[in-house]
Write an enzyme that holds these catalytic residues in place. Structure first.
Site, PDB file in Angstrom:
ATOM      1  N   LYS A  55      -4.866   2.673   9.494  1.00 17.84           N
ATOM      2  CA  LYS A  55      -4.906   2.722   8.033  1.00 17.84           C
ATOM      3  C   LYS A  55      -6.071   3.558   7.518  1.00 17.84           C
ATOM      4  O   LYS A  55      -6.095   3.937   6.350  1.00 17.84           O
ATOM      5  CB  LYS A  55      -4.930   1.304   7.462  1.00 17.84           C
TER       6      LYS A  55
HETATM    7  C1  LIG Z   1      -0.600  -2.221   8.860  1.00 19.98           C
HETATM    8  C2  LIG Z   1      -0.441  -2.387  10.329  1.00 19.98           C
HETATM    9  C3  LIG Z   1       0.809  -2.211  10.962  1.00 19.98           C
HETATM   10  C4  LIG Z   1       2.074  -1.951  10.193  1.00 19.98           C
HETATM   11  O1  LIG Z   1       2.136  -0.630   9.685  1.00 19.98           O
HETATM   12  P1  LIG Z   1       3.238  -0.261   8.586  1.00 19.98           P
HETATM   13  O2  LIG Z   1       2.886   1.127   8.166  1.00 19.98           O
HETATM   14  O3  LIG Z   1       3.079  -1.255   7.484  1.00 19.98           O
HETATM   15  O4  LIG Z   1       4.566  -0.354   9.246  1.00 19.98           O
HETATM   16  C5  LIG Z   1       0.874  -2.302  12.343  1.00 19.98           C
HETATM   17  N1  LIG Z   1      -0.223  -2.585  13.069  1.00 19.98           N
HETATM   18  C6  LIG Z   1      -1.428  -2.777  12.507  1.00 19.98           C
HETATM   19  C7  LIG Z   1      -2.584  -3.107  13.376  1.00 19.98           C
HETATM   20  C8  LIG Z   1      -1.588  -2.673  11.123  1.00 19.98           C
HETATM   21  O5  LIG Z   1      -2.796  -2.875  10.565  1.00 19.98           O
END
Ligand SMILES: *Cc1c(COP(=O)(O)O)cnc(C)c1O
Length: 435
Positions: free
Chosen positions: A107
């Site tokens: 993210k």
């Molecule tokens: C947010 C997150 C996901 C999911 O990602 P999306 O883009 O919402 O599908 C998977 N793994 C981790 C560790 C995350 O923080």
């Protein structure tokens, strides 16, 4: 770059408007009016470029004249200042490590890029931007660290007390400067409800320029395409040019960005949508019926999403061609026990520690490879560093995690969080009284 709403394709807004609004009034999601195709020459020479160079080329062709090239280059070099390496675990099995940014999760790509885009678009003399964000753990850390020190912005994070991991809480609460953390006596859903209510509160909107930093913002999607191209670049260096991506999915932003990269010309043989028990999409791919459900709590809690918001974007990319969608994307889902076993298997066979989300992507890739002879390089995305989820990793494996320096530094820092009930009046009073 012009964008339309998935609910009204005739409307069109600027990139700036889409970034600040996050979501169109009609509750669709913003999508680019035209998706550029990168030249074959660029794609086949990707191995000659670095990650920031790739990011610049991809962003430039997507954003067009929304941000002048010289400014875009500065912005990208500042936002994408960490690596996204692939590591070979065995023949045709690679892990794409997306946890080398400040919050140790993928993210960071979205949050760092978005914060800088927002700051760039804030003109001199404009009102400070107040970002409100509810988090179940990873989003808050990425947004906090993404906006930390970014001029003319302030972030208020709401997180559920006792429901985020130790490292996550430290990332949320030790920043100071323009970042405030509220520890809510309630659940993640309570936090989200408080933020949603704030956006509809006339008095708060009069006083502050509120914006959200959630994963549906188009400025979070764009930078997530970069590492798909960069993976291909790294494979080209090893004389490989066929790739299958396995993506651990919750809200489907990450895999959505991969599909956008594909639409821009990146050759991808197969996308694997790997989920936990929240299997809305894998079930749809099997039955053709899309049926959102309430979310189920699992040990891969960043993927506990029963109604993935970004799915409408993916459906939009394949307008009118359901068959192509079903050919390009396959789904796998696993329960907690299977997730825990997968985590142990990766460790036992490769000596490599993964977080539970990543374990799901590994298992889905292995299962797909067992059923498909086709030789392509399998790449599973590691979405977070395992040290963020020690409680769901068996102690003997957790003991093998190499703790990053940035986490060690957090340990000495003081927690600064305001404890708060889950009542809106309390949240509102806090916002009004802390200018
Ligand atoms: C947010 C997150 C996901 C999911 O990602 P999306 O883009 O919402 O599908 C998977 N793994 C981790 C560790 C995350 O923080």
């Amino acid at each position: 770059m012009k964008l339309y709403s998935t609910n009204n394709t005739s409307a069109s807004v600027s990139f700036k408007e889409a970034v600040f609004n996050s979501m169109p009034q009609d509750k669709g999601l913003y999508m680019p009016v035209s998706i550029p195709r990168l030249s074959e020459e660029f794609i086949s020479n990707l191995d000659k470029y670095t990650l920031p160079e790739i990011a610049f080329e991809v962003a430039k062709s997507l954003l067009g004249d929304s941000i002048p090239e010289a400014d875009l280059k500065v912005l990208i070099n500042d936002a994408i200042n960490f690596e996204a390496p692939i590591v070979k675990l065995e023949e045709d099995v690679y892990v794409l490590e997306l946890f080398h940014g400040p919050s140790l999760a993928f993210k960071d790509f979205g949050a760092r890029f978005m914060s800088r885009v927002m700051s760039y678009f804030l003109e001199v003399g404009e009102k400070q931007l107040d970002v409100l964000v509810a988090t179940s753990g990873d989003t808050g850390g990425a947004v906090a660290l993404g906006f930390l020190g970014v001029p003319n912005t302030r972030v208020t994070i709401l997180y559920p007390k006792g429901k985020v991991s130790g490292v996550q809480e430290q990332q949320l609460t030790t920043n100071g400067q323009n970042i405030r953390a509220l520890e809510i006596d309630g659940t993640f859903d309570d936090c989200q409800a408080l933020v949603k209510q704030a956006f509809t509160d006339a008095e708060l909107n009069e006083k502050y320029r509120l914006t959200s930093a959630n994963s549906i913002n188009i400025a979070r999607l764009v930078p997530q395409t970069f590492y798909y191209f960069n993976t291909y670049a790294q494979l080209l260096k090893q004389n490989k040019n066929k790739v299958v991506f396995s993506v651990p999915s919750g809200n489907f932003g990450n895999i959505g960005a991969g599909l956008l990269a594909w639409k821009m010309g990146l050759p991808v043989e197969q996308f694997i949508a790997a989920t936990n028990a929240n299997d809305t999409v894998p079930a749809f791919l099997k039955t053709g019926v899309y049926e959102p459900k309430p979310s189920i709590a699992t040990i891969s809690n960043a993927m506990d999403v029963g109604n993935p918001s970004n799915w409408v974007r993916i459906a939009d990319l394949f307008k009118g061609d359901k068959d192509e969608l079903k050919k390009l994307i396959v789904g796998y889902s696993y329960n907690d026990q299977e997730t825990a076993e997968a985590l142990e298997q990766v460790f036992n066979t490769n000596g490599y520690v993964v977080c539970p989300h990543t374990a799901i992507a590994w298992k889905a890739l292995k299962e797909w490879q067992a059923a498909n002879e086709d030789v392509a390089s399998g790449v599973f995305l590691s979405t977070a560093h395992p040290c963020k989820f020690p409680d769901v990793i068996p102690a003997e494996i957790a003991a093998k995690i190499v703790i990053p320096e940035s986490v060690k530094e957090l340990e000495g820092k003081e927690k600064q969080a305001v404890e708060m009930s889950n009542r809106f009046e309390d949240f509102k009073a806090y916002l009004l009284n802390n200018i």
